[in-house]
Enzyme design. Structure first.
Site, PDB file in Angstrom:
ATOM      1  N   GLU A 293       2.642  -5.492  10.840  1.00  0.00           N
ATOM      2  CA  GLU A 293       2.772  -6.641  10.072  1.00  0.00           C
ATOM      3  C   GLU A 293       3.691  -7.804  10.680  1.00  0.00           C
ATOM      4  O   GLU A 293       3.243  -8.959  10.875  1.00  0.00           O
ATOM      5  CB  GLU A 293       3.423  -6.025   8.624  1.00  0.00           C
TER       6      GLU A 293
ATOM      7  N   SER B 187       8.327  -3.647   5.626  1.00  0.00           N
ATOM      8  CA  SER B 187       7.181  -2.887   6.203  1.00  0.00           C
ATOM      9  C   SER B 187       6.805  -3.323   7.717  1.00  0.00           C
ATOM     10  O   SER B 187       6.616  -4.515   7.669  1.00  0.00           O
ATOM     11  CB  SER B 187       5.816  -3.081   5.251  1.00  0.00           C
TER      12      SER B 187
ATOM     13  N   ARG C 184      -1.090 -10.140   2.898  1.00  0.00           N
ATOM     14  CA  ARG C 184      -0.362 -10.280   4.005  1.00  0.00           C
ATOM     15  C   ARG C 184      -0.923 -11.176   5.132  1.00  0.00           C
ATOM     16  O   ARG C 184      -0.734 -11.043   6.304  1.00  0.00           O
ATOM     17  CB  ARG C 184       0.206  -9.063   4.783  1.00  0.00           C
TER      18      ARG C 184
HETATM   19  N1  EPU Z   1       5.568   6.692  -0.023  1.00  0.00           N
HETATM   20  C1  EPU Z   1       5.459   7.762   0.476  1.00  0.00           C
HETATM   21  N2  EPU Z   1       6.468   8.018   1.435  1.00  0.00           N
HETATM   22  C2  EPU Z   1       7.058   6.916   1.782  1.00  0.00           C
HETATM   23  C3  EPU Z   1       6.931   5.541   1.529  1.00  0.00           C
HETATM   24  C4  EPU Z   1       6.043   5.626   0.400  1.00  0.00           C
HETATM   25  O1  EPU Z   1       4.994   8.812  -0.061  1.00  0.00           O
HETATM   26  O2  EPU Z   1       7.981   7.027   2.778  1.00  0.00           O
HETATM   27  C5  EPU Z   1       4.498   6.410  -1.327  1.00  0.00           C
HETATM   28  C6  EPU Z   1       5.392   6.122  -2.258  1.00  0.00           C
HETATM   29  O3  EPU Z   1       5.583   7.215  -3.206  1.00  0.00           O
HETATM   30  C7  EPU Z   1       4.203   5.384  -3.341  1.00  0.00           C
HETATM   31  C8  EPU Z   1       3.291   4.483  -2.088  1.00  0.00           C
HETATM   32  O4  EPU Z   1       3.555   5.343  -1.044  1.00  0.00           O
HETATM   33  O5  EPU Z   1       3.229   6.167  -4.015  1.00  0.00           O
HETATM   34  C9  EPU Z   1       3.652   3.014  -1.893  1.00  0.00           C
HETATM   35  O6  EPU Z   1       5.115   3.019  -1.697  1.00  0.00           O
HETATM   36  P1  EPU Z   1       5.895   1.536  -2.130  1.00  0.00           P
HETATM   37  O7  EPU Z   1       5.847   1.609  -3.555  1.00  0.00           O
HETATM   38  O8  EPU Z   1       7.335   1.872  -1.654  1.00  0.00           O
HETATM   39  O9  EPU Z   1       5.105   0.621  -1.580  1.00  0.00           O
HETATM   40  P2  EPU Z   1       4.572   0.146   0.079  1.00  0.00           P
HETATM   41  O10 EPU Z   1       3.089   0.252  -0.414  1.00  0.00           O
HETATM   42  O11 EPU Z   1       5.223   1.035   0.903  1.00  0.00           O
HETATM   43  C10 EPU Z   1       4.412  -2.397  -0.368  1.00  0.00           C
HETATM   44  C11 EPU Z   1       4.787  -3.605   0.464  1.00  0.00           C
HETATM   45  C12 EPU Z   1       6.173  -3.854   0.451  1.00  0.00           C
HETATM   46  C13 EPU Z   1       6.486  -3.973  -1.004  1.00  0.00           C
HETATM   47  C14 EPU Z   1       6.177  -2.857  -1.985  1.00  0.00           C
HETATM   48  C15 EPU Z   1       6.426  -3.123  -3.315  1.00  0.00           C
HETATM   49  C16 EPU Z   1       2.914  -3.958   2.199  1.00  0.00           C
HETATM   50  C17 EPU Z   1       2.961  -3.324   3.534  1.00  0.00           C
HETATM   51  N3  EPU Z   1       4.357  -3.469   1.976  1.00  0.00           N
HETATM   52  O12 EPU Z   1       5.036  -1.388   0.218  1.00  0.00           O
HETATM   53  O13 EPU Z   1       6.412  -4.923   1.189  1.00  0.00           O
HETATM   54  O14 EPU Z   1       8.036  -4.389  -1.211  1.00  0.00           O
HETATM   55  O15 EPU Z   1       4.923  -2.735  -1.731  1.00  0.00           O
HETATM   56  O16 EPU Z   1       5.535  -3.855  -3.905  1.00  0.00           O
HETATM   57  O17 EPU Z   1       2.267  -4.169   1.555  1.00  0.00           O
HETATM   58  C18 EPU Z   1       6.878  -5.846   3.376  1.00  0.00           C
HETATM   59  O18 EPU Z   1       5.944  -6.438   3.454  1.00  0.00           O
HETATM   60  O19 EPU Z   1       7.607  -6.062   4.357  1.00  0.00           O
HETATM   61  C19 EPU Z   1       7.368  -5.184   2.196  1.00  0.00           C
HETATM   62  C20 EPU Z   1       8.574  -4.655   2.159  1.00  0.00           C
END
Ligand code: EPU
Length: 352
Positions: free
Chosen positions: A348, A252, A177
């Site tokens: 972000e 995010s 990012r």
């Molecule tokens: N999780 C929770 N509770 C929540 C949200 C997430 O326990 O409320 C846990 C999930 O169960 C999972 C982990 O956290 O084990 C990761 O969650 P998720 O797969 O939804 O991805 P993320 O790390 O929260 C990142 C990116 C997203 C991208 C997704 C999929 C960042 C800051 N965010 O989110 O990007 O779509 O992975 O690759 O890196 C963005 O940057 O705007 C964005 C949406």
């Protein structure tokens, strides 16, 4: 293969009346006005706008889809509404297609177009809101792919001189990012186009847990094709992430924090369930959504701002939220995460 550039493009900026409303230009749907605004339909218009006496002494800000910005007040400067259009295959060799898209092209439409044209490789990044020109700034990423991995070069105009500069991928200094354009290059360059390298030796990138599950549920026996990956990504995003046209948000709100291994080991002793990803350099990336969720913030409301009920990493505008509401909520979350886990969350989107 190429799509023609529009026949009649306006090579001068289109100026709007003072106090231009920005609500339709930011996915949070926050009300704010710009002192001045103009629309940029051609590279020449960009140079002309920046040299215009009306812009003298004003801070400028480029808005594409407005999907990574929090407007905290009226903007006392010049907003350049990026509307450069056009997409085409610029080159093809034995190994790859090189596809260029102008900064104002809608990102998702561009991804869909490459796929329809038989050039897969961007399907994991389907449905990300925003424009092509914004994509390199924060190196958009999702479901196991970052745009940096497909970026061949970025074309930009230097604000002070009007010079056109071509940056190769290494010069963009992409990180998680992050890029040159988010830091040193931020006020200096305006991105006008991005060229992607889409390898012909395509392989599905379907390892990300949510994506693998969605592909499984969709009954894709064997290797999925690019269309199946695209459809699954769209389905996962629709299930988890709010549509900004329905519920204002900027994706995010925090980056996933990366911490040193010893800090992680100590943390895991106390929090055995912690969601983490070991990095190549030995450091550990934590799921900020999980940290926030554990602090009990999912679904919580602060005036017109709230934490999304299906993804704690996404803050939403329930209607009429100000930038200050959003930032106050973010600050409360940051405080609790720091208190419980000793981890600092970094915002972000850009605050303006
Ligand atoms: N999780 C929770 N509770 C929540 C949200 C997430 O326990 O409320 C846990 C999930 O169960 C999972 C982990 O956290 O084990 C990761 O969650 P998720 O797969 O939804 O991805 P993320 O790390 O929260 C990142 C990116 C997203 C991208 C997704 C999929 C960042 C800051 N965010 O989110 O990007 O779509 O992975 O690759 O890196 C963005 O940057 O705007 C964005 C949406």
């Amino acid at each position: 293969m190429s799509t023609a550039h529009p026949a009649a493009i306006d090579s001068s900026p289109v100026w709007f009346a003072a106090g231009y409303p920005l609500r339709a230009h930011n996915t949070f749907g926050i009300e704010a006005r710009a002192r001045l605004a103009c629309r940029i339909d051609a590279e020449a218009a960009l140079t002309e706008a920046m040299r215009d006496p009306r812009a003298a002494g004003l801070t400028t800000f480029v808005l594409g889809g407005g999907s990574n910005v929090v407007l905290t007040r009226d903007f006392d400067g010049l907003v350049l509404l990026m509307a450069l259009r056009g997409r085409r295959v610029v080159r093809e060799d034995a190994d790859a297609w090189y596809v260029e898209a102008a900064a104002g092209e809608n990102w998702h439409d561009f991804v869909a177009w490459t796929l329809e044209a038989g050039m897969p490789g961007l399907e994991n990044l389907a449905l990300i809101p925003g424009t092509v020109g914004a994509a390199p700034i924060q190196n958009i990423g999702a479901y196991g792919l970052e745009m940096a991995e497909r970026c061949a070069s970025v074309r930009a105009i230097e604000a002070t001189t009007g010079a056109v500069v071509e940056f190769d991928a290494a010069q963009c200094a992409f990180g998680y990012r992050d890029s040159f354009f988010k830091r040193e290059g931020r006020a200096r360059y305006v991105i006008t186009a991005v060229t992607f390298r889409l390898p012909k030796a395509w392989q599905p990138n379907a390892g990300y847990a949510d994506l693998a599950r969605a592909l499984d549920e969709r009954g894709g026996a064997g290797e999925p094709d690019a269309r199946a990956v695209f459809d699954a990504v769209v389905a996962v995003r629709r299930a988890k992430l709010p549509d900004p046209r329905v519920l204002g948000n900027a994706g995010s709100f925090f980056k996933n924090p990366v911490i040193e291994a010893p800090q992680f080991d100590a943390l895991r002793e106390r929090e055995p369930q912690i969601v983490s990803y070991r990095q190549a350099d030995g450091r550990v990336k934590l799921a900020a959504g999980w940290l926030i969720d554990q602090c009990g913030w999912k679904g919580r409301v602060l005036r017109a701002a709230a934490v999304h009920e299906r993804q704690a990493l996404v803050l939403v505008n329930r209607g009429g939220a100000t930038g200050a509401d959003i930032l106050e909520l973010a600050q409360a979350i940051r405080h609790d995460v720091e208190a419980r886990f000793g981890v600092a969350l970094e915002q972000e989107p850009v605050s303006l």
